[in-house]
Design a protein around this motif. Structure first.
Motif, short mmCIF file in Angstrom:
data_model
loop_
_atom_site.label_atom_id
_atom_site.label_comp_id
_atom_site.label_asym_id
_atom_site.label_seq_id
_atom_site.Cartn_x
_atom_site.Cartn_y
_atom_site.Cartn_z
N PHE A 142 0.81 -1.22 0.00
CA PHE A 142 0.00 0.00 0.00
C PHE A 142 0.84 1.27 0.00
O PHE A 142 0.34 2.34 0.30
N GLN A 143 2.12 1.17 -0.36
CA GLN A 143 3.03 2.31 -0.27
C GLN A 143 3.58 2.71 -1.63
O GLN A 143 3.70 1.88 -2.55
N VAL A 144 3.94 3.99 -1.74
CA VAL A 144 4.60 4.53 -2.92
C VAL A 144 5.84 5.30 -2.50
O VAL A 144 5.97 5.74 -1.36
N VAL A 145 6.76 5.45 -3.44
CA VAL A 145 7.92 6.33 -3.27
C VAL A 145 7.76 7.45 -4.29
O VAL A 145 7.50 7.19 -5.47
N HIS A 146 7.90 8.69 -3.84
CA HIS A 146 7.66 9.82 -4.74
C HIS A 146 8.52 11.00 -4.33
O HIS A 146 8.96 11.12 -3.18
N LEU A 147 8.76 11.89 -5.30
CA LEU A 147 9.48 13.14 -5.06
C LEU A 147 8.46 14.20 -4.71
O LEU A 147 7.62 14.57 -5.54
N HIS A 148 8.54 14.70 -3.48
CA HIS A 148 7.54 15.65 -3.00
C HIS A 148 8.24 16.67 -2.11
O HIS A 148 8.95 16.32 -1.18
N ARG A 149 8.05 17.93 -2.45
CA ARG A 149 8.65 19.03 -1.67
C ARG A 149 10.16 18.86 -1.54
O ARG A 149 10.73 18.94 -0.45
N LEU A 150 10.79 18.63 -2.68
CA LEU A 150 12.25 18.54 -2.76
C LEU A 150 12.81 17.42 -1.88
O LEU A 150 13.93 17.52 -1.37
N GLU A 151 12.06 16.35 -1.72
CA GLU A 151 12.55 15.19 -0.97
C GLU A 151 11.87 13.94 -1.50
O GLU A 151 10.68 13.94 -1.79
N VAL A 152 12.65 12.87 -1.63
CA VAL A 152 12.10 11.58 -2.02
C VAL A 152 11.57 10.90 -0.76
O VAL A 152 12.31 10.66 0.20
N PRO A 180 10.13 -5.25 -12.57
CA PRO A 180 9.48 -4.65 -11.40
C PRO A 180 10.38 -4.56 -10.18
O PRO A 180 10.36 -3.55 -9.46
N SER A 181 11.19 -5.58 -9.94
CA SER A 181 12.08 -5.54 -8.77
C SER A 181 13.13 -4.44 -8.91
O SER A 181 13.48 -3.77 -7.93
N ALA A 182 13.62 -4.23 -10.14
CA ALA A 182 14.61 -3.16 -10.37
C ALA A 182 13.98 -1.79 -10.19
O ALA A 182 14.61 -0.86 -9.64
N LEU A 188 13.40 2.86 -3.89
CA LEU A 188 13.73 2.77 -2.45
C LEU A 188 15.15 3.24 -2.17
O LEU A 188 15.44 3.75 -1.07
N ALA A 189 16.05 3.10 -3.14
CA ALA A 189 17.45 3.49 -2.93
C ALA A 189 17.59 4.99 -2.75
O ALA A 189 18.61 5.44 -2.20
#
Length: 343
Positions: A142-152, A180-182, A188-189
């Motif tokens: 249920f999670q995402v990684v995104h660039l938001h407000r100058l921070e990942v 998908p794994s890459a 996440l990195a």
């Protein structure tokens, strides 16, 4: 000197040379060359407070000034707010957003329903009227990684959406995706990277880089020299388009996102001025119908969705009125007899 320049302003279409408006190249002369060298698009949004009741508490029904409740907000319609376009690198199409019949790629869902459609490694886009699209990488759980407000950041999808509707957009870019794994590993990195550590100007560039791994999505990933190899083709109708050229994919993405943020009506307004539409013999009936439909949809939206005045403040409503007001005389000059009942 560069540190003293905070942001470059966008040049309107009439101020720069562009491609032939019919989409057919007549010569090899220069076209548009806008560069966003110092600019990041401001896609941050704040959650809007709920409407206040008469006693100052939430839950009250807003009214339109005459004591009657306003109509409920209209569903988000990509065909009304978004710009149909394609992106080419030389002769290769590398991106396409199409409203063709049967295309379900642009359908949007509530964040809760969107979760059922996401798989790890998917690209997710959250959209809303008058806001920059916000992109994220779904990493599972249920999670995402995104660039938001100058921070990942690593967030729950429902939190990252900020109430906006969303969709999976794996098919917009036509590059070959990583596994998908890459994709998940790339995202996440970089969690925790911020400000000067960032290599992307906006959430779309970051998410697309995670999925495709191409340096062209990074800041300075390409040299801005020589002929502009990227073309943004804005579709005005089934037979008519307008083409802009860019030296880098990074600059083109900035312009494409700006178009989605200001909305289809505003883009058509800019192009109407630039393309000299006072020559009605140059427009085919279906092209006139396309421009008229956008105008009439905008007028209907202005009447039925006064939530813009409540949730986004009066400034947004006034801007929309100004955009439609500029389109009205343009369409009237094209074929005034066709529109006796606009109001």
């Amino acid at each position: 000197m560069g540190n003293q320049v905070e942001k470059l302003t966008h040049l309107s279409y009439k101020e720069v040379p562009t491609a032939d408006p019919t989409g057919v190249d007549r010569d090899d002369g220069p076209r548009i060359g806008v560069s966003y060298i110092f600019s990041n698009d401001d896609e941050d949004v704040e959650p809007q407070p709920p409407p206040q009741g008469p006693d100052g508490g939430g839950g009250g029904l807003p009214d339109g000034g005459d004591g009657l409740p306003l109509p409920s907000p209209q569903p988000y319609d990509p065909r009304l707010h978004e710009v149909e376009c394609s992106v080419f690198y030389r002769d290769e199409c590398i991106y396409q957003k199409s409203f063709a019949p049967g295309s379900a790629a642009l359908s949007t869902y509530t964040p809760e329903n969107l979760l059922n459609k996401c798989r790890p490694g998917d690209l997710v886009e959250f959209v809303s009227q008058a806001q920059y699209p916000h992109w994220a990488v779904y990493v599972g759980n249920f999670q995402v990684v995104h660039l938001h407000r100058l921070e990942v950041s690593n967030s729950f999808l429902t939190d990252a959406s900020q109430g906006r509707r969303g969709r999976v957009v794996n098919e917009l870019y036509r590059y070959k995706p990583l596994s998908p794994s890459a994709v998940v590993r790339n995202a996440l990195a970089h969690v925790g990277a911020k400000e000067r550590e960032l290599s992307w100007r906006n959430s779309e560039s970051f998410a697309a880089w995670c999925r495709y791994g191409k340096r062209e999505f990074k800041i300075g990933g390409e040299l801005r020299i020589g002929k502009q190899p990227y073309r943004l083709q804005i579709q005005l109708s089934a037979q008519r388009s307008h083409t802009l050229e860019f030296q880098s994919l990074e600059d083109l993405i900035m312009e494409k996102r700006r178009n989605d943020q200001i909305g289809r009506a505003a883009v058509l307004q800019e192009l109407a001025t630039h393309l000299h539409p006072a020559e009605p013999d140059r427009l085919k009936p279906e092209e006139l119908q396309n421009w008229t439909l956008t105008f009439c949809q905008g007028k209907q939206h202005l009447r039925q969705s006064d939530e813009a005045r409540i949730s986004q403040g009066p400034g947004r409503r006034h801007r929309l009125q100004g955009q439609l007001g500029s389109l009205e005389p343009v369409l009237a000059s094209l074929h005034p007899s066709k529109h006796p009942a606009w109001e």
